[in-house]
Every structure is written in C-alpha cells, then in structure tokens.
Design a protein around this motif. Structure first.
Motif, PDB file in Angstrom:
ATOM      1  N   ALA A  51       0.805  -1.225   0.000  1.00  0.00           N
ATOM      2  CA  ALA A  51       0.000   0.000   0.000  1.00  0.00           C
ATOM      3  C   ALA A  51       0.836   1.273   0.000  1.00  0.00           C
ATOM      4  N   ARG A  52       2.050   1.224   0.543  1.00  0.00           N
ATOM      5  CA  ARG A  52       2.825   2.446   0.715  1.00  0.00           C
ATOM      6  C   ARG A  52       3.993   2.584  -0.256  1.00  0.00           C
ATOM      7  N   PHE A  53       4.551   1.484  -0.736  1.00  0.00           N
ATOM      8  CA  PHE A  53       5.743   1.556  -1.567  1.00  0.00           C
ATOM      9  C   PHE A  53       5.389   1.211  -3.011  1.00  0.00           C
ATOM     10  N   VAL A  54       6.056   1.886  -3.909  1.00  0.00           N
ATOM     11  CA  VAL A  54       5.889   1.637  -5.347  1.00  0.00           C
ATOM     12  C   VAL A  54       7.079   0.813  -5.820  1.00  0.00           C
ATOM     13  N   PHE A  55       6.783  -0.378  -6.321  1.00  0.00           N
ATOM     14  CA  PHE A  55       7.844  -1.243  -6.811  1.00  0.00           C
ATOM     15  C   PHE A  55       7.331  -1.989  -8.033  1.00  0.00           C
ATOM     16  N   ARG A  56       8.217  -2.613  -8.703  1.00  0.00           N
ATOM     17  CA  ARG A  56       7.873  -3.311  -9.943  1.00  0.00           C
ATOM     18  C   ARG A  56       7.028  -4.548  -9.630  1.00  0.00           C
ATOM     19  N   PHE A  57       6.053  -4.795 -10.492  1.00  0.00           N
ATOM     20  CA  PHE A  57       5.163  -5.951 -10.389  1.00  0.00           C
ATOM     21  C   PHE A  57       4.282  -5.891  -9.133  1.00  0.00           C
ATOM     22  N   ARG A  58       3.986  -4.688  -8.637  1.00  0.00           N
ATOM     23  CA  ARG A  58       3.119  -4.599  -7.467  1.00  0.00           C
ATOM     24  C   ARG A  58       1.711  -5.086  -7.793  1.00  0.00           C
ATOM     25  N   THR A  59       1.196  -4.702  -8.955  1.00  0.00           N
ATOM     26  CA  THR A  59      -0.135  -5.170  -9.352  1.00  0.00           C
ATOM     27  C   THR A  59      -0.152  -6.678  -9.546  1.00  0.00           C
ATOM     28  N   ALA A  60       0.938  -7.212 -10.105  1.00  0.00           N
ATOM     29  CA  ALA A  60       1.013  -8.661 -10.304  1.00  0.00           C
ATOM     30  C   ALA A  60       1.005  -9.401  -8.970  1.00  0.00           C
ATOM     31  N   VAL A  61       1.623  -8.806  -7.956  1.00  0.00           N
ATOM     32  CA  VAL A  61       1.626  -9.434  -6.636  1.00  0.00           C
ATOM     33  C   VAL A  61       0.205  -9.514  -6.084  1.00  0.00           C
ATOM     34  N   LEU A  62      -0.556  -8.437  -6.227  1.00  0.00           N
ATOM     35  CA  LEU A  62      -1.929  -8.439  -5.737  1.00  0.00           C
ATOM     36  C   LEU A  62      -2.785  -9.451  -6.501  1.00  0.00           C
TER      37      LEU A  62
END
Length: 306
Positions: free
Chosen positions: A126-137
C-alpha cells in the motif's frame, strides 16, 4: 437591470431554524417514507426463518451432547434428560484434551504469524511503489481461489521432502500459507485508508519508523488486524483435510481429527460426537465474541489515536 437586482435578494430569507425554505423542503422530500405494515411483517418472517435455520443445528448439537439417550433419540427435537457422561467419555476414553491443546497451539501460532507477516506485506503493497506490485496483488487473489483439495497431494510431497510431516509446526506453516492471501488483501485496504499526512506529521514530530509503526499505524489498522485474526483462527481451528493427511501420530492429532475417531464404520456414537463438536465450537464462539467487541472499540478509537 438595477431595479431587478435591487428587488431580488442575494440570499433568500431563512426560516425559524436558520435554513432557507428551499433547503428545508428538500430535506423533507428526502426523508424516507414509512415502511408499510406488510413490509415489516415480511421482514420479521424472513429474519425468523433465517434465525431458525441458523440456530436449529446448534440447538440440536448441544441438546444431543447432554442427552443420555442420544443414540436412540431419533428425530425428536426435545432431549430426554440431562447428563455429562458424553463429555466424560470424550475426555477419559477419547483423549480429547490433548487434541484441543494441539489445535489451540496451531491456531495461536497461525494467528500471530499471519497478523505480523500480513501487516508488513500490506504496508509494503500500500505504501511503496515497486515493480510488479499489481502482479503481486493478482497472484494473492489467484492463490485464494485455489481449492484446498487440489493442493493436498503436492503439499504432502513437499512436506515429506522437508521432513515436516507429522509436525505441528509444519501444519501451522500450511495454515499460514492459506491465511496470508486474505489477510494481506484485507489489511491493504486498511493501510491505504490511513492518510499519508498522519505518517508525515509523525515523522516531523521526531518519530522513527518503528515508533511510527507501533504508535500511529498499528492503532489505526487494529480493526482490520482483529478481523483477519478471526479468519486465521477459524481456518486453523476447524480445518480437517490437511490435519488428517499430514498427522500420523495420535498424540499430535488436532480436535477435528480426534472427533473423527467417534465415527464408526457401521454406526456412530452420536453422544460423544456431539459433545466433541460442542467443545470444538466453544473456543471459536468465545474468540469471535471477544474479537467482535474489540473490533467495535477499535473502530471508535482508531480514528482519534493517530
């Protein structure tokens, strides 16, 4: 033009309550119409039917557990008497005490680990922007949709290779894996709802990350943490398939597996079965009631603790 603007007041006169007449009329129009008596009766009937279907199995379980003629009771909803012999048999002959203790240890371990790991993961998502964040969710949701039965054999092979079969720790890790997706997804919403300005104000006041996490963020997400703890506890306490598959030593059986011992091949001893079911239900009910009370208090206090 000048005459019209002079005759037309900039603000309409207010009524006795200090509100313009138009606003008062709109408020009156927006007021919901009273429900008809037929609608109230229909709602009462629907709630009553739902309550009967919900309470009847619990009533049947409890009365059968205390009924001295449980096996010959038949379809009668009324008990023929009162006895504690079924509970004595469950503890003395069935050895149900260690089973309850094993389930309690596994459930508490699952709740603590799932709460800690899910909260840290939710903050990261929720707080950090990193690569593949949407893929993790998305992967979290996909894992939640996989049926448990489809993973029994792969997990059995994996636990055997890790030499964690017949282990309470191994079973706790399995339950943790199934509790984390829901906990992460739910806590992410609570963490995202906390304004970043609150954290920034804490930083300006001299709070470091550990203190800000403990004193600011944790009280605000406590309602979600309690809700996920209820879910994790129920998953670990009531699960049967993995416990029945992974545990071979009788001394390490959980309560759900221990209850299976009272089912025979040709007949069932319904008195001990219902007594054991009542004992399994009570901790879940007590934990849910206590957590529900804390959840309500957290919703009221969490908004002012930041």
């Amino acid at each position: 033009m000048t005459t019209t603007s002079a005759l037309t007041p900039a603000n309409p006169p207010a009524d006795a309550e200090g509100s313009p007449p138009g606003d008062r009329g709109r408020r009156r129009a927006a007021k919901p119409a009273p429900r008809s008596p037929l609608g109230r009766v229909g709602n009462a009937v629907a709630v009553t039917v739902l309550l009967v279907f919900t309470v009847l199995p619990v009533y049947w379980m409890v009365t059968t557990a205390f009924d001295p003629r449980a096996n010959s009771r038949g379809s009668s909803p009324l008990p023929s008497g009162f006895t504690l012999d079924h509970f004595r048999f469950v503890f003395d002959e069935g050895g149900f005490g260690p089973f309850l203790l094993n389930s309690l240890l596994i459930a508490i371990g699952t709740v603590l680990l799932a709460g800690l790991l899910a909260l840290l993961a939710a903050v990261a998502v929720a707080r950090f922007v990193f690569r593949f964040r949407t893929a993790v969710l998305v992967m979290v949701l996909i894992i939640q949709m996989v049926p448990l039965e489809a993973l029994v054999i792969p997990l059995f092979v994996q636990m055997r290779n890790l030499e964690m079969l017949n282990s309470l720790l191994g079973l706790t890790i399995v339950y943790l894996a199934f509790s984390l997706p829901f906990a992460i997804w739910m806590l992410r919403g609570f963490v995202a709802a906390v304004p970043k300005e609150v954290e920034e104000a804490a930083y300006l006041d001299g709070c470091g990350w550990p203190r800000m996490f403990r004193s600011v963020l944790l009280p605000l997400v406590a309602p979600g943490l309690i809700a996920t703890s209820v879910f994790s506890f129920i998953v670990a306490w009531n699960e049967f398939i993995f416990a029945f598959t992974f545990l071979q030593d009788e001394s390490k059986f959980t309560a759900a597996v221990g209850l299976h011992r009272f089912f025979g091949q040709h007949t069932n001893d319904w008195g001990p079965v219902m007594a054991g079911s009542t004992l399994i239900t009570l901790p879940v009910l007590i934990f849910f009631v206590l957590a529900q009370r804390k959840l309500s208090n957290g919703l009221a206090a969490g908004a002012v603790k930041g």
